[in-house]
Design a protein around this motif. Structure first.
Motif, PDB file in Angstrom:
ATOM      1  N   ARG A  67       0.822  -1.211   0.000  1.00  0.00           N
ATOM      2  CA  ARG A  67       0.000   0.000   0.000  1.00  0.00           C
ATOM      3  C   ARG A  67       0.861   1.267   0.000  1.00  0.00           C
ATOM      4  N   PRO A  68       1.939   1.356   0.804  1.00  0.00           N
ATOM      5  CA  PRO A  68       2.779   2.559   0.736  1.00  0.00           C
ATOM      6  C   PRO A  68       3.354   2.795  -0.656  1.00  0.00           C
ATOM      7  N   LEU A  69       3.800   1.726  -1.336  1.00  0.00           N
ATOM      8  CA  LEU A  69       4.347   1.887  -2.679  1.00  0.00           C
ATOM      9  C   LEU A  69       3.262   2.340  -3.654  1.00  0.00           C
ATOM     10  N   TYR A  70       2.075   1.782  -3.526  1.00  0.00           N
ATOM     11  CA  TYR A  70       0.956   2.193  -4.370  1.00  0.00           C
ATOM     12  C   TYR A  70       0.667   3.679  -4.187  1.00  0.00           C
ATOM     13  N   MET A  71       0.613   4.142  -2.929  1.00  0.00           N
ATOM     14  CA  MET A  71       0.323   5.546  -2.652  1.00  0.00           C
ATOM     15  C   MET A  71       1.459   6.451  -3.131  1.00  0.00           C
ATOM     16  N   ALA A  72       2.705   6.030  -2.898  1.00  0.00           N
ATOM     17  CA  ALA A  72       3.854   6.837  -3.333  1.00  0.00           C
ATOM     18  C   ALA A  72       3.907   6.938  -4.856  1.00  0.00           C
ATOM     19  N   SER A  73       3.511   5.868  -5.548  1.00  0.00           N
ATOM     20  CA  SER A  73       3.522   5.877  -7.011  1.00  0.00           C
ATOM     21  C   SER A  73       2.458   6.821  -7.554  1.00  0.00           C
ATOM     22  N   LEU A  74       1.274   6.839  -6.930  1.00  0.00           N
ATOM     23  CA  LEU A  74       0.233   7.775  -7.356  1.00  0.00           C
ATOM     24  C   LEU A  74       0.667   9.213  -7.101  1.00  0.00           C
ATOM     25  N   ALA A  75       1.313   9.450  -5.957  1.00  0.00           N
ATOM     26  CA  ALA A  75       1.785  10.805  -5.644  1.00  0.00           C
ATOM     27  C   ALA A  75       2.836  11.254  -6.663  1.00  0.00           C
ATOM     28  N   LEU A  76       3.752  10.349  -7.006  1.00  0.00           N
ATOM     29  CA  LEU A  76       4.777  10.674  -8.004  1.00  0.00           C
ATOM     30  C   LEU A  76       4.132  10.930  -9.365  1.00  0.00           C
ATOM     31  N   SER A  77       3.150  10.111  -9.713  1.00  0.00           N
ATOM     32  CA  SER A  77       2.443  10.288 -10.973  1.00  0.00           C
ATOM     33  C   SER A  77       1.730  11.629 -11.019  1.00  0.00           C
ATOM     34  N   ASN A  78       1.130  12.026  -9.895  1.00  0.00           N
ATOM     35  CA  ASN A  78       0.443  13.319  -9.809  1.00  0.00           C
ATOM     36  C   ASN A  78       1.416  14.473 -10.051  1.00  0.00           C
ATOM     37  N   SER A  79       2.585  14.423  -9.429  1.00  0.00           N
ATOM     38  CA  SER A  79       3.578  15.475  -9.617  1.00  0.00           C
ATOM     39  C   SER A  79       4.098  15.497 -11.051  1.00  0.00           C
ATOM     40  N   HIS A  80       4.326  14.318 -11.603  1.00  0.00           N
ATOM     41  CA  HIS A  80       4.810  14.233 -12.978  1.00  0.00           C
ATOM     42  C   HIS A  80       3.783  14.808 -13.947  1.00  0.00           C
ATOM     43  N   MET A  81       2.522  14.497 -13.728  1.00  0.00           N
ATOM     44  CA  MET A  81       1.478  15.011 -14.605  1.00  0.00           C
ATOM     45  C   MET A  81       1.368  16.528 -14.491  1.00  0.00           C
ATOM     46  N   ASN A  82       1.460  17.051 -13.279  1.00  0.00           N
ATOM     47  CA  ASN A  82       1.413  18.502 -13.091  1.00  0.00           C
ATOM     48  C   ASN A  82       2.600  19.185 -13.755  1.00  0.00           C
ATOM     49  N   MET A  83       3.766  18.534 -13.704  1.00  0.00           N
ATOM     50  CA  MET A  83       4.942  19.093 -14.361  1.00  0.00           C
ATOM     51  C   MET A  83       4.730  19.166 -15.871  1.00  0.00           C
ATOM     52  N   LEU A  84       4.140  18.121 -16.456  1.00  0.00           N
ATOM     53  CA  LEU A  84       3.870  18.124 -17.887  1.00  0.00           C
ATOM     54  C   LEU A  84       2.839  19.189 -18.250  1.00  0.00           C
ATOM     55  N   THR A  92       2.499  21.993 -16.741  1.00  0.00           N
ATOM     56  CA  THR A  92       3.196  23.281 -16.666  1.00  0.00           C
ATOM     57  C   THR A  92       4.090  23.483 -17.883  1.00  0.00           C
ATOM     58  N   ALA A  93       4.732  22.369 -18.324  1.00  0.00           N
ATOM     59  CA  ALA A  93       5.673  22.462 -19.446  1.00  0.00           C
ATOM     60  C   ALA A  93       4.967  22.515 -20.793  1.00  0.00           C
ATOM     61  N   GLY A  94       3.715  22.096 -20.842  1.00  0.00           N
ATOM     62  CA  GLY A  94       3.003  22.086 -22.119  1.00  0.00           C
ATOM     63  C   GLY A  94       1.532  21.839 -21.903  1.00  0.00           C
ATOM     64  N   PRO A  95       0.709  21.866 -22.961  1.00  0.00           N
ATOM     65  CA  PRO A  95      -0.725  21.688 -22.832  1.00  0.00           C
ATOM     66  C   PRO A  95      -1.086  20.281 -22.398  1.00  0.00           C
ATOM     67  N   SER A  96      -2.174  20.159 -21.677  1.00  0.00           N
ATOM     68  CA  SER A  96      -2.656  18.861 -21.237  1.00  0.00           C
ATOM     69  C   SER A  96      -4.170  18.862 -21.226  1.00  0.00           C
ATOM     70  N   THR A  97      -4.775  17.741 -21.576  1.00  0.00           N
ATOM     71  CA  THR A  97      -6.231  17.646 -21.585  1.00  0.00           C
ATOM     72  C   THR A  97      -6.770  17.074 -20.292  1.00  0.00           C
ATOM     73  N   LEU A  98      -5.856  16.677 -19.392  1.00  0.00           N
ATOM     74  CA  LEU A  98      -6.305  16.092 -18.134  1.00  0.00           C
ATOM     75  C   LEU A  98      -6.293  17.148 -17.043  1.00  0.00           C
ATOM     76  N   ALA A  99      -7.445  17.410 -16.470  1.00  0.00           N
ATOM     77  CA  ALA A  99      -7.545  18.414 -15.416  1.00  0.00           C
ATOM     78  C   ALA A  99      -7.620  17.710 -14.075  1.00  0.00           C
ATOM     79  N   LEU A 100      -6.460  17.503 -13.492  1.00  0.00           N
ATOM     80  CA  LEU A 100      -6.422  16.831 -12.199  1.00  0.00           C
ATOM     81  C   LEU A 100      -6.122  17.842 -11.099  1.00  0.00           C
ATOM     82  N   ALA A 101      -5.959  17.302  -9.890  1.00  0.00           N
ATOM     83  CA  ALA A 101      -5.707  18.165  -8.738  1.00  0.00           C
ATOM     84  C   ALA A 101      -4.443  18.976  -8.942  1.00  0.00           C
ATOM     85  N   GLY A 102      -4.392  20.166  -8.388  1.00  0.00           N
ATOM     86  CA  GLY A 102      -3.241  21.045  -8.503  1.00  0.00           C
ATOM     87  C   GLY A 102      -2.142  20.653  -7.550  1.00  0.00           C
ATOM     88  N   TYR A 103      -1.202  21.560  -7.398  1.00  0.00           N
ATOM     89  CA  TYR A 103      -0.039  21.238  -6.586  1.00  0.00           C
ATOM     90  C   TYR A 103      -0.376  21.061  -5.112  1.00  0.00           C
TER      91      TYR A 103
END
Length: 448
Positions: free
Chosen positions: A89-106, A108-119
């Motif tokens: 479970r910790p790895l699952y949660m850490a992976s989602l958190a990392l994915s969230n940050s990576h998606m937010n970085m993308l 910021t760096a360019g357009p995205s059609t996915l509107a997920l939670a902010g920083y």
């Protein structure tokens, strides 16, 4: 074992329900032999945001985090990682958190059609993942708990996105404290506790992951890695299961020579403080390192040239990319060696020549996405370039491929701080050996 194929978003829910499970408890179970039966339940994908983050992790974040984990050559890949995630479970949660940050970085760096939670929500996910991991870690930690190693690696990777939230140095030390037991077993030659597939290749992969970070991050530390002698023995061994090119694209031999440069830096500090520094001995030690390093670089460059013709068939893509990254790191190590000997004097012929060679190695990167793997070489050469080249480094560090690698904004800020400190005399050029940048804010920036 082959990797699980990339899944499109529209069928990820079916795949999740059919495939992924986690332990009923909130904490990890240490990974046993394959014959052990797990009591599991379905992954708690309770909302569409978590489902989209999981899909994004499988499709993009894993490749960003483990860029050189080639599915056609590696015995560790997406499938093995998701299998570990399903047990932790910790790895699952850490992976989602990392994915969230990576998606937010993308986004910021360019357009995205996915509107997920902010920083703000990304920080919340990281905090919850860290809390869940701490509860599990306090109960049990072992190098044979591979899912735990993977979780530490995921939280450590998050420091590139959230340097103000993740104490990367503590997580490196946490990982290395678990790796020490395995290193001691490897070097003792005695009975070694081994794991069964798929845990065994995953364990070796994450041990390599932490050794890579421990060595590279030591560039701005006052002392070399505490396991430097053990690392040198492992990297010198033909039978070593450590393959650093799988975690950062750079071959073991470059790290071996980097450790020699660190040892030379330590020796110079000790003898200078004792008033016993001999320039003749310093030069002699440096020349021995340089000779071996240049010989290895010549071999690698010859291989690189030979692979250029074969690359068109895409059969040698991974070998070509590793040779390219290895060359850039080796050029940076040779630059660091000159600086350790002479100080930060960009106009010295030997330093200027090594800097130009390192910059040329960046120009030789044909795939722009590979530039994101060159944070450490960019940092080394960026510290000792001439003023006229500052703009070039700024442009390189702010280019989209490098920006998408995360952590580069902090790296550029550190370089700007380094330039100001040297120009103002705050850092003496003759005393500069990169470790003095520990007072320039590197505690918040992972240089690796």
């Amino acid at each position: 074992m082959t990797d699980i194929p990339t899944l499109p978003v529209d069928n990820i829910f079916t795949e999740i329900n059919n495939t992924f499970t986690i332990p009923q408890s909130e904490t990890d179970v240490a990974i046993p032999a394959p014959s052990t039966t797990y009591e599991t339940q379905m992954l708690p994908v309770s909302n569409i945001e978590d489902a989209l983050l999981l899909a994004h992790f499988i499709n993009q974040t894993f490749h960003w985090q483990f860029r050189f984990c080639y599915p056609e050559e590696s015995d560790f890949g997406q499938g093995q990682f998701i299998w570990l995630m399903s047990k932790s479970r910790p790895l699952y949660m850490a992976s989602l958190a990392l994915s969230n940050s990576h998606m937010n970085m993308l986004k910021t760096a360019g357009p995205s059609t996915l509107a997920l939670a902010g920083y703000e929500e990304a920080d919340n996910k990281h905090d919850k993942a860290a809390e869940e991991f701490k509860r599990q870690y306090d109960k049990q930690h072992s190098v044979n708990n591979v899912a735990q190693l993977a979780c530490i690696a995921s939280i450590l990777s998050s420091s590139f996105f959230r340097p103000d939230k993740v104490d990367w140095d503590s997580y490196i030390k946490m990982g290395i404290s678990q790796v020490m037991q395995w290193v001691a077993q490897q070097l003792s030659g005695g009975d070694q506790q081994t794991l069964k597939p798929p845990e065994d290749p995953a364990q070796h992969f994450f041990i390599s992951f932490f050794i890579r970070f421990d060595i590279l991050a030591s560039v701005t530390r006052e002392a070399s890695p505490s396991l430097i002698d053990s690392y040198r023995q492992l990297l010198n061994s033909d039978s070593s299961q450590i393959a650093l090119e799988r975690v950062c694209g750079c071959a073991n031999w470059v790290f071996k020579h980097l450790l020699s440069v660190y040892q030379l830096r330590d020796w110079k500090k000790r003898t200078r403080e004792a008033g016993l520094l001999s320039l003749w001995e310093l030069t002699s030690k440096a020349d021995a390192i340089k000779k071996d390093l240049e010989e290895e670089m010549a071999k690698n460059f010859k291989t690189l040239e030979a692979l250029k013709n074969e690359q068109a068939h895409n059969q040698q893509r991974s070998k070509h990319e590793i040779c390219v990254i290895t060359h850039a790191f080796a050029c940076a190590v040779s630059t660091m060696l000159e600086v350790v000997v002479s100080g930060a004097y960009p106009r010295l012929p030997e330093i200027k020549q090594k800097v130009e060679r390192t910059i040329d190695s960046f120009r030789g990167v044909e795939d722009p996405e590979l530039l994101g793997a060159l944070r450490w070489p960019i940092f080394i050469v960026g510290c000792v370039i001439e003023v006229e080249q500052y703009g070039m480094i700024r442009q390189l560090a702010s280019s989209p491929p490098v920006a998408r690698s995360a952590g580069v904004g902090g790296l550029l800020n550190l370089l700007e701080s380094c330039w100001r400190a040297i120009e103002s005399g705050e850092i003496r050029a003759d005393m500069f050996d990169f470790s003095c940048l520990g007072s320039q804010g590197t505690q918040d920036i992972l240089i690796a």
